[in-house]
Design a protein around this motif. Structure first.
Motif, mmCIF file in Angstrom:
data_model
loop_
_atom_site.group_PDB
_atom_site.id
_atom_site.type_symbol
_atom_site.label_atom_id
_atom_site.label_comp_id
_atom_site.label_asym_id
_atom_site.label_seq_id
_atom_site.Cartn_x
_atom_site.Cartn_y
_atom_site.Cartn_z
ATOM 1 N N THR A 119 -23.916 -102.935 59.331
ATOM 2 C CA THR A 119 -22.753 -102.040 59.425
ATOM 3 C C THR A 119 -21.560 -102.513 58.605
ATOM 4 O O THR A 119 -20.984 -101.747 57.838
ATOM 5 N N GLY A 120 -21.170 -103.759 58.761
ATOM 6 C CA GLY A 120 -20.000 -104.267 58.025
ATOM 7 C C GLY A 120 -20.205 -104.217 56.525
ATOM 8 O O GLY A 120 -19.279 -103.861 55.779
ATOM 9 N N HIS A 121 -21.390 -104.547 56.075
ATOM 10 C CA HIS A 121 -21.693 -104.497 54.646
ATOM 11 C C HIS A 121 -21.699 -103.048 54.154
ATOM 12 O O HIS A 121 -21.203 -102.749 53.062
ATOM 13 N N ARG A 122 -22.260 -102.135 54.958
ATOM 14 C CA ARG A 122 -22.250 -100.706 54.595
ATOM 15 C C ARG A 122 -20.826 -100.225 54.395
ATOM 16 O O ARG A 122 -20.517 -99.550 53.412
ATOM 17 N N LYS A 123 -19.963 -100.571 55.328
ATOM 18 C CA LYS A 123 -18.567 -100.118 55.252
ATOM 19 C C LYS A 123 -17.874 -100.674 54.008
ATOM 20 O O LYS A 123 -17.142 -99.961 53.330
ATOM 21 N N ARG A 124 -18.105 -101.953 53.699
ATOM 22 C CA ARG A 124 -17.492 -102.557 52.504
ATOM 23 C C ARG A 124 -17.986 -101.878 51.237
ATOM 24 O O ARG A 124 -17.202 -101.595 50.329
ATOM 25 N N ILE A 125 -19.277 -101.633 51.173
ATOM 26 C CA ILE A 125 -19.860 -101.006 49.981
ATOM 27 C C ILE A 125 -19.332 -99.587 49.818
ATOM 28 O O ILE A 125 -18.903 -99.195 48.728
ATOM 29 N N MET A 126 -19.329 -98.804 50.893
ATOM 30 C CA MET A 126 -18.860 -97.419 50.796
ATOM 31 C C MET A 126 -17.364 -97.368 50.457
ATOM 32 O O MET A 126 -16.938 -96.545 49.654
ATOM 33 N N ARG A 127 -16.580 -98.269 51.043
ATOM 34 C CA ARG A 127 -15.145 -98.308 50.751
ATOM 35 C C ARG A 127 -14.908 -98.643 49.276
ATOM 36 O O ARG A 127 -14.098 -97.998 48.600
ATOM 37 N N ALA A 128 -15.647 -99.613 48.753
ATOM 38 C CA ALA A 128 -15.494 -100.001 47.349
ATOM 39 C C ALA A 128 -15.933 -98.866 46.416
ATOM 40 O O ALA A 128 -15.289 -98.613 45.391
ATOM 41 N N LEU A 129 -17.020 -98.173 46.756
ATOM 42 C CA LEU A 129 -17.469 -97.046 45.928
ATOM 43 C C LEU A 129 -16.456 -95.908 45.957
ATOM 44 O O LEU A 129 -16.192 -95.281 44.927
ATOM 45 N N ASN A 130 -15.872 -95.641 47.118
ATOM 46 C CA ASN A 130 -14.847 -94.596 47.202
ATOM 47 C C ASN A 130 -13.628 -94.951 46.372
ATOM 48 O O ASN A 130 -13.057 -94.097 45.694
ATOM 49 N N THR A 131 -13.235 -96.213 46.391
ATOM 50 C CA THR A 131 -12.109 -96.668 45.570
ATOM 51 C C THR A 131 -12.443 -96.507 44.091
ATOM 52 O O THR A 131 -11.613 -96.044 43.304
ATOM 53 N N LEU A 132 -13.666 -96.877 43.702
ATOM 54 C CA LEU A 132 -14.087 -96.730 42.311
ATOM 55 C C LEU A 132 -14.080 -95.263 41.890
ATOM 56 O O LEU A 132 -13.615 -94.922 40.799
ATOM 57 N N LYS A 133 -14.575 -94.384 42.757
ATOM 58 C CA LYS A 133 -14.564 -92.943 42.459
ATOM 59 C C LYS A 133 -13.144 -92.444 42.229
ATOM 60 O O LYS A 133 -12.876 -91.719 41.267
ATOM 61 N N LYS A 134 -12.232 -92.816 43.119
ATOM 62 C CA LYS A 134 -10.835 -92.384 42.993
ATOM 63 C C LYS A 134 -10.214 -92.915 41.711
ATOM 64 O O LYS A 134 -9.490 -92.201 41.018
ATOM 65 N N THR A 135 -10.506 -94.166 41.381
ATOM 66 C CA THR A 135 -9.986 -94.766 40.153
ATOM 67 C C THR A 135 -10.500 -94.012 38.931
ATOM 68 O O THR A 135 -9.735 -93.710 38.005
ATOM 69 N N GLU A 136 -11.787 -93.689 38.928
ATOM 70 C CA GLU A 136 -12.377 -92.943 37.807
ATOM 71 C C GLU A 136 -11.790 -91.542 37.715
ATOM 72 O O GLU A 136 -11.494 -91.051 36.621
ATOM 73 N N GLU A 137 -11.596 -90.884 38.855
ATOM 74 C CA GLU A 137 -11.006 -89.544 38.860
ATOM 75 C C GLU A 137 -9.587 -89.586 38.303
ATOM 76 O O GLU A 137 -9.193 -88.712 37.522
ATOM 77 N N MET A 138 -8.806 -90.598 38.702
ATOM 78 C CA MET A 138 -7.436 -90.729 38.198
ATOM 79 C C MET A 138 -7.435 -90.993 36.699
ATOM 80 O O MET A 138 -6.621 -90.433 35.959
ATOM 81 N N ARG A 139 -8.366 -91.832 36.235
ATOM 82 C CA ARG A 139 -8.459 -92.129 34.802
ATOM 83 C C ARG A 139 -8.778 -90.858 34.023
ATOM 84 O O ARG A 139 -8.169 -90.589 32.982
ATOM 85 N N ILE A 140 -9.686 -90.057 34.533
ATOM 86 C CA ILE A 140 -10.059 -88.810 33.862
ATOM 87 C C ILE A 140 -8.886 -87.837 33.856
ATOM 88 O O ILE A 140 -8.604 -87.197 32.834
ATOM 89 N N MET A 141 -8.180 -87.737 34.970
ATOM 90 C CA MET A 141 -7.024 -86.829 35.043
ATOM 91 C C MET A 141 -5.930 -87.257 34.061
ATOM 92 O O MET A 141 -5.331 -86.414 33.396
ATOM 93 N N ARG A 142 -5.682 -88.563 33.948
ATOM 94 C CA ARG A 142 -4.686 -89.044 32.986
ATOM 95 C C ARG A 142 -5.109 -88.700 31.561
ATOM 96 O O ARG A 142 -4.297 -88.264 30.743
ATOM 97 N N ALA A 143 -6.392 -88.884 31.266
ATOM 98 C CA ALA A 143 -6.897 -88.575 29.925
ATOM 99 C C ALA A 143 -6.767 -87.075 29.640
ATOM 100 O O ALA A 143 -6.362 -86.685 28.533
ATOM 101 N N LEU A 144 -7.086 -86.239 30.621
ATOM 102 C CA LEU A 144 -6.947 -84.796 30.432
ATOM 103 C C LEU A 144 -5.496 -84.395 30.241
ATOM 104 O O LEU A 144 -5.184 -83.528 29.402
ATOM 105 N N ASN A 145 -4.601 -85.001 31.019
ATOM 106 C CA ASN A 145 -3.174 -84.710 30.866
ATOM 107 C C ASN A 145 -2.659 -85.121 29.502
ATOM 108 O O ASN A 145 -1.863 -84.436 28.875
ATOM 109 N N THR A 146 -3.133 -86.260 29.015
ATOM 110 C CA THR A 146 -2.741 -86.723 27.683
ATOM 111 C C THR A 146 -3.233 -85.740 26.619
ATOM 112 O O THR A 146 -2.486 -85.384 25.697
ATOM 113 N N LEU A 147 -4.467 -85.294 26.746
ATOM 114 C CA LEU A 147 -5.014 -84.320 25.794
ATOM 115 C C LEU A 147 -4.219 -83.017 25.835
ATOM 116 O O LEU A 147 -3.912 -82.430 24.808
ATOM 117 N N LYS A 148 -3.887 -82.581 27.029
ATOM 118 C CA LYS A 148 -3.125 -81.339 27.209
ATOM 119 C C LYS A 148 -1.756 -81.460 26.542
ATOM 120 O O LYS A 148 -1.300 -80.561 25.858
#
Length: 115
Positions: A82-111
């Motif tokens: 359980t504890g390892h599952r939670k750490r892994i899922m939390r880290a993946l969610n953080t990575l997803k959010k970071t990637e989404e923010m990076r993509i949004m910044r790139a799109l805003n720059t292009l715009k």
């Protein structure tokens, strides 16, 4: 439509010229992706890199596949505690959010550049 980031493959791998080269190329790509998964788990999940080989065995052979497809039920089936599952899922969610923010910044720059 926002494109999801693609897994970064090593650029030093030569193109396959025959079946034996293709097998060698696939091995190098798998090794690189496995190393990226190990690095992610080591750095973002408090040294849980021991699960990298389990993920690869279960078909999650890149960070992209982990981000897109791995669910907590998958970790339960792999018998990840359980504890390892939670750490892994939390880290993946953080990575997803970071990637989404990076993509949004790139799109805003292009715009802005188009204006």
């Amino acid at each position: 439509l926002v494109n999801k980031p693609q897994a970064v493959l090593p650029t030093t791998i030569p193109l396959a010229t025959d079946d034996s080269d293709a097998g060698q190329q696939q091995t190098l790509i798998s090794t690189t992706n496995n190393a990226k998964i190990e690095e992610f788990l080591a750095e973002n999940c408090n040294n849980l890199q021991k699960y990298a080989s389990v993920f690869v065995e279960q078909g999650f052979d890149s960070l992209e596949s982990l981000m897109q497809d791995l669910e907590e039920d998958d970790l339960l089936q792999m018998k990840v505690p359980t504890g390892h599952r939670k750490r892994i899922m939390r880290a993946l969610n953080t990575l997803k959010k970071t990637e989404e923010m990076r993509i949004m910044r790139a799109l805003n720059t292009l715009k802005k550049n188009e204006e």
